[in-house]
Design an enzyme around this catalytic site. Structure first.
Site, PDB file in Angstrom:
ATOM      1  N   ASP A  95      14.293   1.265   1.114  1.00 31.26           N
ATOM      2  CA  ASP A  95      13.919   2.666   1.343  1.00 31.26           C
ATOM      3  C   ASP A  95      14.149   3.152   2.771  1.00 31.26           C
ATOM      4  OD1 ASP A  95      11.974   1.220   2.643  1.00 31.26           O
ATOM      5  OD2 ASP A  95      10.265   2.221   1.707  1.00 31.26           O
ATOM      6  N   HIS A  96      14.349   2.229   3.719  1.00 29.80           N
ATOM      7  CA  HIS A  96      14.439   2.617   5.124  1.00 29.80           C
ATOM      8  C   HIS A  96      15.866   2.874   5.600  1.00 29.80           C
ATOM      9  CE1 HIS A  96      10.228   1.793   5.640  1.00 29.80           C
ATOM     10  NE2 HIS A  96      10.288   1.822   6.950  1.00 29.80           N
ATOM     11  N   ASP A 160       5.003  -3.742   6.476  1.00 30.47           N
ATOM     12  CA  ASP A 160       5.076  -2.354   6.920  1.00 30.47           C
ATOM     13  C   ASP A 160       3.640  -1.905   7.160  1.00 30.47           C
ATOM     14  OD1 ASP A 160       7.141   0.253   6.703  1.00 30.47           O
ATOM     15  OD2 ASP A 160       5.025   0.731   6.414  1.00 30.47           O
ATOM     16  N   ARG A 450       3.308   9.858  10.976  1.00 28.66           N
ATOM     17  CA  ARG A 450       3.493   9.638  12.416  1.00 28.66           C
ATOM     18  C   ARG A 450       4.265  10.783  13.045  1.00 28.66           C
ATOM     19  NH1 ARG A 450       3.866   3.319  12.014  1.00 28.66           N
ATOM     20  NH2 ARG A 450       1.620   3.018  12.059  1.00 28.66           N
ATOM     21  N   SER A 645       4.116   0.895  14.070  1.00 25.12           N
ATOM     22  CA  SER A 645       4.699   0.126  12.975  1.00 25.12           C
ATOM     23  C   SER A 645       4.397  -1.365  13.102  1.00 25.12           C
ATOM     24  CB  SER A 645       6.210   0.350  12.954  1.00 25.12           C
ATOM     25  OG  SER A 645       6.845  -0.564  12.106  1.00 25.12           O
ATOM     26  N   ARG A 647       6.586  -3.589  12.787  1.00 21.56           N
ATOM     27  CA  ARG A 647       7.871  -4.277  12.997  1.00 21.56           C
ATOM     28  C   ARG A 647       7.757  -5.442  13.979  1.00 21.56           C
ATOM     29  NH1 ARG A 647      10.036   1.198  15.697  1.00 21.56           N
ATOM     30  NH2 ARG A 647       9.330   1.863  13.656  1.00 21.56           N
TER      31      ARG A 647
END
Length: 756
Positions: A95-96, A160, A450, A645, A647
């Site tokens: 999806d990213h 995520d 965000r 995030s 990440r």
């Protein structure tokens, strides 16, 4: 029928015994959060009560979800773990990596062309290790999880930060770094400091222009962007039970914006309705058998101050629509005159250029139907859009159903762009400008979660404001940030004054959900024969080389790489947007390491001093020069360092470039854990004022690192450029197991060693 129904039945079958045992050892009634946590202890039934905010606890999550940008690094790590298949149900969602530009069909086609190497890699790894794969266009990870995998009382982790969305279905769902996910995929326990508990009692009922989005925008205002750190936020009260399941998901989703470990709601009729509507009646039936265990004990909600560490009360009947921003999700303003005053004072552009509806936060059938009710009013009353309008459906299930029911047509008739069922602008995947760095000052309004600087479009001058989908739709017609749909009128194409009626919508589609192809690819029953190949010359993918341990000798003469000034989120440490294409290639993506952080010396980004040469250059280039010469470095930062995030690239990149330690005033939870997992030192100033003692030419010696131990601060001797010295004490939260990660070079190194 639900995915993994046998696993869900097992969770429920053990719940009564385990929760009853926990209640006995705790010695008082339990919150929902505690019931779920104690039911998922790695060691089984509780034999002692855990101290909130103190004790590290091993848990056994039920499942894992990964999105494509983070899945690459997670799976590259898992490939080194020596396992034949994942130990718990796991999914990957593409999806990213889909950029929003022209519209759904063109953008999806382009993504499949430019990222086919990555998608093929993820699908083949999923096939090999028994992982469910959701193809590009299937939907946004958190919406797909809510529709297919979330279940009341479950525990899941996801790579995520907005994994917390699943709290809308009564889960404890927590965002983690890929290394944490690898532990669980490999059949190991997952460690978490037992969270504190914040209770939010919702009274009254949402009505008119007020939406679930406004609840979390208000909570963000109250708690700020770090007020939920280390805590689970549990919502309850008549206002909570009156709310839809997807509305609950919206609130839980943005709990990531207050730093909360996760957020959740007790199981109720709205969740049951949602489960049955999404063809999971079997889950609803099983949940109903243990219903009293899927919410807090009655005494807790009757006297919450006795059971939560903090209690907040919000009367939904008094709550109005809010706009939060710019540049931070906790700066809240009521619509209308208050915004006029504040925007004028701060020189925020009142003219709005884009309105964006969707993302994992607000892309449900209910969200789109309520926004569409405003779009339809505008069409019928002769109004034209004053902003550009973009729509991101949350999943193919939602997209297909809203198209069938005419909801998408309402937006299309206005000239809106329907983007792919993907994250798009929410995570910087938006081709709005050819040259975003030099783009003009402007305002946008969106229903995303965000709104950090440059987050959506790469333009540091874009002032992004977060609002509900229905308010975002109304502002699209007004074109102004300070439009109040409850009182203000607009002029239509006949010169008449018109005013919007209150938005309306459907909690669930009246004709049920429908989809032709949901995008799910089931893994092979036996993937042992699947070969995974990575081209050694690829710019997108790179097999990992294990990190070497940082020795005690390495921590002498450590040089300051950068002293970050002010807010330093994971967007500053490892930008998304155009850099997403390198998420599977550690060396290439390390070229964005800390390029968004503001250097305290000179207040510039990506411009630091190389102490070995005296020259100034970019952060990654300077770090690479230090590394080539065998010199380790340290990063110094402010409060809530690593906010945003999950990440793990924000930890792996500095590690790859030779950063040994990060010393800050305070950490965001996920980032601190990610640093630990990668074998680095994540430290906090014992005295925050010592941040001001750090100078540009500083060299650090870790004088007592040989005796690194739990609950024992480390001593740093800091030598300044003029030869003077300061002694700085640094606190840490490492336990014995985490110190083992550090000594082995990373948590993954330890996993490999134990599996050898």
């Amino acid at each position: 029928m639900a995915f993994d129904i046998d696993m869900i039945k097992k969770v429920y079958a053990q719940m009564a015994e385990r929760v009853d045992a926990a209640r006995e050892v705790v010695g008082k009634p339990l919150t929902l959060s505690e019931k779920i946590l104690y039911n998922h202890l790695w060691d089984g039934k509780a034999i002692k009560a855990f101290r909130r905010g103190k004790d590290y606890v091993d848990f056994a999550p039920d499942r894992i979800a990964c999105q494509d940008a983070t899945a690459q690094m997670a799976l590259l790590q898992f490939m080194q773990a020596g396992k034949k298949t994942v130990a718990v149900p796991t999914t990957v969602h593409c999806d990213h990596l889909i950029q929003a530009k022209q519209g759904a069909k063109q953008d999806l086609k382009h993504a499949n062309e430019v990222s086919n190497e990555v998608f093929d890699f993820l699908e083949s790894v999923s096939n090999k290790f028994g992982i469910g794969f959701w193809a590009p266009g299937a939907g946004i990870i958190h919406q797909v999880v809510l529709e297919n995998y979330a279940f009341p009382g479950g525990m899941m982790i996801g790579t995520d930060s907005h994994t917390v969305n699943a709290g809308g279905l009564g889960m404890v769902a927590i965002g983690v770094g890929g290394a944490d996910a690898v532990d669980v995929m490999a059949g190991m326990a997952w460690e978490l400091k037992f969270p504190k508990l914040i209770g939010v009692r919702l009274t009254g009922k949402l009505s008119g222009w007020t939406a679930p989005k406004d609840v979390i925008l208000k909570v963000a205002e109250i708690l700020t962007a770090k007020g939920g750190t280390g805590a689970i936020v549990e919502y309850f009260g008549p206002g909570a039970t009156a709310m839809s399941c997807t509305g609950k998901g919206t609130i839980c989703n943005m709990g990531a914006e207050i730093g909360a470990t996760t957020s959740t709601f007790g199981y109720d009729e709205s969740m049951e309705r949602y489960l049955r509507a999404t063809e999971r009646a079997d889950v609803a039936d099983e949940a109903n058998k243990v219903k009293k265990y899927l919410t807090a004990d009655p005494e807790v909600y009757a006297n919450p101050e006795s059971y939560f560490d903090q209690v907040i009360e919000i009367d939904l009947s008094e709550l109005g629509p809010l706009l939060n921003g710019p540049f931070t999700p906790d700066l809240s303003t009521t619509v209308g005159a208050a915004m006029t005053e504040k925007a004028t004072k701060h020189d925020w552009p009142l003219q709005v250029e884009w309105s964006l509806i969707g993302s994992c936060t607000n892309s449900s059938y209910e969200d789109l139907s309520r926004a569409a009710s405003i779009a339809e009013q505008g069409l019928k009353r002769g109004l034209k859009l004053k902003t550009e309008l973009g729509i991101n459906p949350g999943s193919e299930l939602v997209r297909f159903t809203t198209e069938r029911d005419g909801i998408l047509k309402s937006f299309e008739d206005l000239g809106a762009k329907i983007f792919t069922n993907a994250c798009g602008p929410c995570i910087g995947q938006w081709a709005r400008y050819d040259d975003p760095k030099n783009a003009p000052k402007n305002s946008i309004v969106h229903s995303f979660n965000r709104n950090f600087a440059k987050r959506a479009d790469g333009n540091p001058n874009t002032h992004a404001f977060v609002a509900s989908p229905e308010l975002t739709a109304a502002i699209a017609f007004a074109g102004r940030l300070d439009f109040n749909p409850m009182t203000d009128t607009l002029i239509n194409d006949k010169g008449e004054e018109v005013k919007f009626d209150e938005p309306t919508g459907w909690e669930l589609p009246p004709k049920g959900f429908e989809v032709e192809e949901n995008g799910y690819v089931e893994p092979m029953a036996d993937g042992s024969g699947v070969a995974i190949t990575v081209n050694p010359t690829s710019e997108r993918l790179q097999l990992l080389t294990p990190f070497e341990p940082i020795t005690d000798e390495d921590l002498a003469n450590v040089k300051l790489l950068i002293k970050a000034f002010g807010k330093c989120t994971t967007d500053h440490i490892s930008m998304a947007g155009p850099w997403l294409r390198f998420r599977g290639h550690l060396d290439n993506i390390s070229n964005n390491c800390l390029i968004g952080a503001v250097n305290a010396y000179g207040k510039k980004t990506n411009f630091v001093k190389n102490q070995l040469t005296g020259e100034f250059g970019g952060v990654p280039d300077t770090a690479r020069d230090y590394k080539a010469k065998g010199v380790y470095t340290i990063v110094v930062g402010d409060h809530n360092y690593g906010e945003g995030s999950s990440r793990e690239h924000a930890a792996m990149e500095p590690r790859h470039l030779g950063v040994a330690a990060v010393l800050v005033k305070s950490f965001a939870r996920i980032h601190e854990t990610n640093l630990k997992k990668q074998g680095m030192l994540g430290l906090t100033f014992a005295n925050e004022a010592d941040y001001d003692k750090i100078q540009e030419d500083d060299t650090f010696n870790f004088t007592d690192i040989a005796s690194f131990a739990p609950e024992k601060p480390l001593t740093l001797e800091v030598t300044h450029g003029d030869g003077s010295k300061d002694i700085i004490m640094a606190n840490h939260t490492y336990n014995a197991a985490q110190i083992d990660w550090y000594r082995e070079g990373s948590a993954l190194n330890l996993i490999k060693k134990e599996n050898a």
